[in-house]
Design a protein around this motif. Sequence first.
Motif, PDB file in Angstrom:
ATOM      1  N   TYR A 234      38.882  58.108  41.415  1.00  0.00           N
ATOM      2  CA  TYR A 234      39.222  57.637  42.766  1.00  0.00           C
ATOM      3  C   TYR A 234      37.921  57.288  43.486  1.00  0.00           C
ATOM      4  CZ  TYR A 234      41.742  57.524  47.236  1.00  0.00           C
ATOM      5  OH  TYR A 234      42.309  57.143  48.455  1.00  0.00           O
ATOM      6  N   ALA A 235      37.802  56.007  43.894  1.00  0.00           N
ATOM      7  CA  ALA A 235      36.545  55.539  44.490  1.00  0.00           C
ATOM      8  C   ALA A 235      36.847  54.453  45.499  1.00  0.00           C
ATOM      9  CB  ALA A 235      35.605  55.025  43.406  1.00  0.00           C
ATOM     10  N   GLU A 236      35.842  54.190  46.322  1.00  0.00           N
ATOM     11  CA  GLU A 236      35.955  53.131  47.329  1.00  0.00           C
ATOM     12  C   GLU A 236      35.585  51.808  46.671  1.00  0.00           C
ATOM     13  OE1 GLU A 236      36.851  51.633  51.076  1.00  0.00           O
ATOM     14  OE2 GLU A 236      37.064  53.700  50.342  1.00  0.00           O
ATOM     15  N   ILE A 237      36.478  50.826  46.793  1.00  0.00           N
ATOM     16  CA  ILE A 237      36.252  49.484  46.244  1.00  0.00           C
ATOM     17  C   ILE A 237      35.845  48.582  47.415  1.00  0.00           C
ATOM     18  CG2 ILE A 237      37.170  47.613  44.843  1.00  0.00           C
ATOM     19  CD1 ILE A 237      37.184  50.355  43.459  1.00  0.00           C
ATOM     20  N   PRO A 238      34.623  48.049  47.437  1.00  0.00           N
ATOM     21  CA  PRO A 238      34.171  47.226  48.564  1.00  0.00           C
ATOM     22  C   PRO A 238      35.149  46.076  48.840  1.00  0.00           C
ATOM     23  CG  PRO A 238      32.323  47.714  47.123  1.00  0.00           C
ATOM     24  CD  PRO A 238      33.546  48.202  46.418  1.00  0.00           C
ATOM     25  N   GLY A 239      35.609  46.034  50.101  1.00  0.00           N
ATOM     26  CA  GLY A 239      36.511  44.968  50.526  1.00  0.00           C
ATOM     27  C   GLY A 239      37.957  45.206  50.145  1.00  0.00           C
ATOM     28  N   GLU A 240      38.263  46.271  49.394  1.00  0.00           N
ATOM     29  CA  GLU A 240      39.637  46.507  48.939  1.00  0.00           C
ATOM     30  C   GLU A 240      40.167  47.873  49.333  1.00  0.00           C
ATOM     31  OE1 GLU A 240      41.454  44.227  47.627  1.00  0.00           O
ATOM     32  OE2 GLU A 240      39.920  42.726  47.203  1.00  0.00           O
ATOM     33  N   GLY A 241      39.285  48.784  49.692  1.00  0.00           N
ATOM     34  CA  GLY A 241      39.725  50.129  50.028  1.00  0.00           C
ATOM     35  C   GLY A 241      39.620  51.041  48.815  1.00  0.00           C
ATOM     36  N   ALA A 242      40.117  52.282  48.973  1.00  0.00           N
ATOM     37  CA  ALA A 242      40.022  53.293  47.924  1.00  0.00           C
ATOM     38  C   ALA A 242      41.112  53.075  46.892  1.00  0.00           C
ATOM     39  CB  ALA A 242      40.135  54.691  48.541  1.00  0.00           C
ATOM     40  N   SER A 243      40.731  53.223  45.630  1.00  0.00           N
ATOM     41  CA  SER A 243      41.689  53.054  44.522  1.00  0.00           C
ATOM     42  C   SER A 243      41.025  53.542  43.238  1.00  0.00           C
ATOM     43  CB  SER A 243      42.118  51.601  44.394  1.00  0.00           C
ATOM     44  OG  SER A 243      43.125  51.464  43.409  1.00  0.00           O
ATOM     45  N   LYS A 244      41.713  53.347  42.120  1.00  0.00           N
ATOM     46  CA  LYS A 244      41.103  53.635  40.823  1.00  0.00           C
ATOM     47  C   LYS A 244      39.943  52.668  40.594  1.00  0.00           C
ATOM     48  CE  LYS A 244      45.472  55.213  38.821  1.00  0.00           C
ATOM     49  NZ  LYS A 244      46.487  55.028  37.751  1.00  0.00           N
ATOM     50  N   ILE A 245      38.833  53.189  40.084  1.00  0.00           N
ATOM     51  CA  ILE A 245      37.641  52.360  39.997  1.00  0.00           C
ATOM     52  C   ILE A 245      37.813  51.192  39.043  1.00  0.00           C
ATOM     53  CG2 ILE A 245      36.512  53.673  38.151  1.00  0.00           C
ATOM     54  CD1 ILE A 245      33.867  53.308  39.799  1.00  0.00           C
ATOM     55  N   ASN A 246      38.674  51.314  38.048  1.00  0.00           N
ATOM     56  CA  ASN A 246      38.826  50.191  37.123  1.00  0.00           C
ATOM     57  C   ASN A 246      39.605  49.037  37.743  1.00  0.00           C
ATOM     58  OD1 ASN A 246      41.391  51.328  37.054  1.00  0.00           O
ATOM     59  ND2 ASN A 246      41.691  50.831  34.895  1.00  0.00           N
ATOM     60  N   SER A 247      40.200  49.289  38.918  1.00  0.00           N
ATOM     61  CA  SER A 247      40.882  48.189  39.607  1.00  0.00           C
ATOM     62  C   SER A 247      39.879  47.153  40.100  1.00  0.00           C
ATOM     63  CB  SER A 247      41.688  48.732  40.791  1.00  0.00           C
ATOM     64  OG  SER A 247      42.668  49.650  40.361  1.00  0.00           O
ATOM     65  N   ALA A 248      38.637  47.565  40.309  1.00  0.00           N
ATOM     66  CA  ALA A 248      37.616  46.638  40.798  1.00  0.00           C
ATOM     67  C   ALA A 248      37.429  45.487  39.817  1.00  0.00           C
ATOM     68  CB  ALA A 248      36.309  47.385  41.018  1.00  0.00           C
ATOM     69  N   TYR A 249      37.501  45.769  38.548  1.00  0.00           N
ATOM     70  CA  TYR A 249      37.332  44.712  37.548  1.00  0.00           C
ATOM     71  C   TYR A 249      38.512  43.747  37.595  1.00  0.00           C
ATOM     72  CZ  TYR A 249      36.336  42.466  33.072  1.00  0.00           C
ATOM     73  OH  TYR A 249      36.069  41.541  32.097  1.00  0.00           O
ATOM     74  N   ALA A 250      39.706  44.293  37.768  1.00  0.00           N
ATOM     75  CA  ALA A 250      40.885  43.424  37.818  1.00  0.00           C
ATOM     76  C   ALA A 250      40.873  42.556  39.069  1.00  0.00           C
ATOM     77  CB  ALA A 250      42.159  44.271  37.767  1.00  0.00           C
ATOM     78  N   TRP A 251      40.352  43.060  40.179  1.00  0.00           N
ATOM     79  CA  TRP A 251      40.359  42.309  41.439  1.00  0.00           C
ATOM     80  C   TRP A 251      39.168  41.352  41.583  1.00  0.00           C
ATOM     81  CZ3 TRP A 251      41.418  47.425  44.526  1.00  0.00           C
ATOM     82  CH2 TRP A 251      42.765  47.754  44.388  1.00  0.00           C
ATOM     83  N   GLY A 252      38.010  41.757  41.087  1.00  0.00           N
ATOM     84  CA  GLY A 252      36.835  40.917  41.334  1.00  0.00           C
ATOM     85  C   GLY A 252      35.916  40.731  40.140  1.00  0.00           C
ATOM     86  N   GLY A 253      36.335  41.151  38.950  1.00  0.00           N
ATOM     87  CA  GLY A 253      35.514  40.931  37.768  1.00  0.00           C
ATOM     88  C   GLY A 253      34.236  41.769  37.783  1.00  0.00           C
ATOM     89  N   PRO A 254      33.253  41.396  36.965  1.00  0.00           N
ATOM     90  CA  PRO A 254      32.014  42.175  36.865  1.00  0.00           C
ATOM     91  C   PRO A 254      31.300  42.375  38.199  1.00  0.00           C
ATOM     92  CG  PRO A 254      32.164  40.638  35.038  1.00  0.00           C
ATOM     93  CD  PRO A 254      33.294  40.303  35.952  1.00  0.00           C
ATOM     94  N   PRO A 255      31.190  41.355  39.104  1.00  0.00           N
ATOM     95  CA  PRO A 255      30.448  41.596  40.354  1.00  0.00           C
ATOM     96  C   PRO A 255      31.049  42.719  41.204  1.00  0.00           C
ATOM     97  CG  PRO A 255      30.679  39.237  39.978  1.00  0.00           C
ATOM     98  CD  PRO A 255      31.551  39.921  38.980  1.00  0.00           C
ATOM     99  N   LEU A 256      32.344  42.756  41.327  1.00  0.00           N
ATOM    100  CA  LEU A 256      32.959  43.795  42.141  1.00  0.00           C
ATOM    101  C   LEU A 256      32.875  45.148  41.456  1.00  0.00           C
ATOM    102  CD1 LEU A 256      34.406  44.427  44.752  1.00  0.00           C
ATOM    103  CD2 LEU A 256      36.596  43.913  43.629  1.00  0.00           C
ATOM    104  N   LEU A 257      32.945  45.180  40.146  1.00  0.00           N
ATOM    105  CA  LEU A 257      32.802  46.439  39.433  1.00  0.00           C
ATOM    106  C   LEU A 257      31.384  46.987  39.624  1.00  0.00           C
ATOM    107  CD1 LEU A 257      33.901  48.580  37.473  1.00  0.00           C
ATOM    108  CD2 LEU A 257      33.094  47.138  35.576  1.00  0.00           C
ATOM    109  N   VAL A 258      30.377  46.125  39.562  1.00  0.00           N
ATOM    110  CA  VAL A 258      28.993  46.559  39.753  1.00  0.00           C
ATOM    111  C   VAL A 258      28.821  47.133  41.161  1.00  0.00           C
ATOM    112  CG1 VAL A 258      26.625  45.733  40.012  1.00  0.00           C
ATOM    113  CG2 VAL A 258      27.984  45.029  38.026  1.00  0.00           C
ATOM    114  N   GLU A 259      29.342  46.465  42.168  1.00  0.00           N
ATOM    115  CA  GLU A 259      29.212  46.963  43.545  1.00  0.00           C
ATOM    116  C   GLU A 259      29.902  48.307  43.699  1.00  0.00           C
ATOM    117  OE1 GLU A 259      30.150  44.296  46.708  1.00  0.00           O
ATOM    118  OE2 GLU A 259      29.414  42.537  45.611  1.00  0.00           O
TER     119      GLU A 259
END
Length: 449
Positions: A234-259
């Motif tokens: 459980y982590a904060e996803i920049p611009g998306e709010g808190a969620s599972k961290i692997n959701s960052a890749y699905a929403w924004g690809g490598p750049p959002l996962l890195v952030e």
Amino acid sequence: MSDERRIPPSFTPAGGGSSRPRQDGDAISVGGSDTPARPSGRVGRRDDAVPMEPREPRVRRQSSREIPVTPQRRSATPQRKPQSYAPAVGSTHRAAERQPTRPPSQQPRRAGAAPAQPRPAPAAAPPSGRDGGSGGIRIRKGRVAALVLALLLVLLLAWPVGLLIWANGKIQHTEALSGAEGTSGTTYLLAGSDARGSGGIDDGTAGARTDTIMVLHQPRSGPTALISIPRDTYAEIPGEGASKINSAYAWGGPPLLVESVEQLTGLTVDHYAEIGFGSLQEIVDAVGGVELCLDYDVDDKRSELVWEAGCHQADGATALAFSRMRYSDPKGDIGRAERQRQVIAATADKVVQPSVLLNPIDQVQLVEAGTDALLVDEDTGMIDLGRLALAFKSATGPEGVTGTPPIADPGYNPGGGVGSTVLLSDDADQFWVDVRDGELEPGSTVGGL
């Protein structure tokens, strides 16, 4: 009345021989007399002598009764005896000129003597260092050895350079880095892309996920650490709010996962490398398989892993199922992260084996499989990937650090439709500081519940 100016036939001018054959009585004494023979006729004054044109000396035939005598010149200094002697024409006071020495085959021989046999040529030396019959070119063994050594050095240098250039041209790049201010040490983010359908696995989940998220950090001093972040953290996803961290890749690809990882860990990512699970299978096969260990039996239908407790040699398909299985693991996502680190560590250890590094065929196959499998940031090249492999080997070695961040609850449900997540402990922030500064205990396994 006789003409006093006429030269008698028996007269032999000084410096030349008579045109008539000499008789025994006309022979000039040789062998030590310095006084030339007087002419038999009357001769006028020297000034009134009739000039005579010089004639070519004739070859005098020797009788078998005559023994050739070589005239000697008296001199205070011993000198080499000439082969033949002929006085200079026109002057009795000029030094005798030497005639060129005749070769043995042209020397006069006595009548009745057997013809001179030609001297046999010296035996030829064995053809040492020669080009067998092709022009007799001399080839020195030392020069050949030096040339071969030079060619080997050129090949040893040219092959790695050429392989590096070729591999660099095959690497796939993508935008990934955030450009944030760097932190101390070097940080690599390794992501395992779960593109559905790759590797023969399709569990019906839409979109791509990152089933594997690893932070590899090499501090300025201290042990290198390889930390697995559970995919459901459980982590904060920049611009998306808190969620599972692997959701960052699905929403924004490598750049959002890195952030998202940088915000969670406080570490700036210097290099990003992503590998697809289908390509992981090809890499394991390229190195000839790896040995994996699991201390319980498994028959998992979703991952298709069938395993008997113990250590076994695994091919690419088995290694892929081994790293993806989690529903049959009593530790769930944490147990899967441990097995993923085991697969990658075994693969990296096999890659650096001399049998692979020094085999050109294996090198080409590995580069082909690796470059097809990897997707890296725009600033990462083959040299950076080589450093990554060395850092990975250091982290999984006896002095490295492996594990996960400290976990408070592996089944935390924050609500809002997020589902079950992994909640990290409150001291997770200090944990990442210790990773950054190399303060963790070398050779330890950290984190977990």
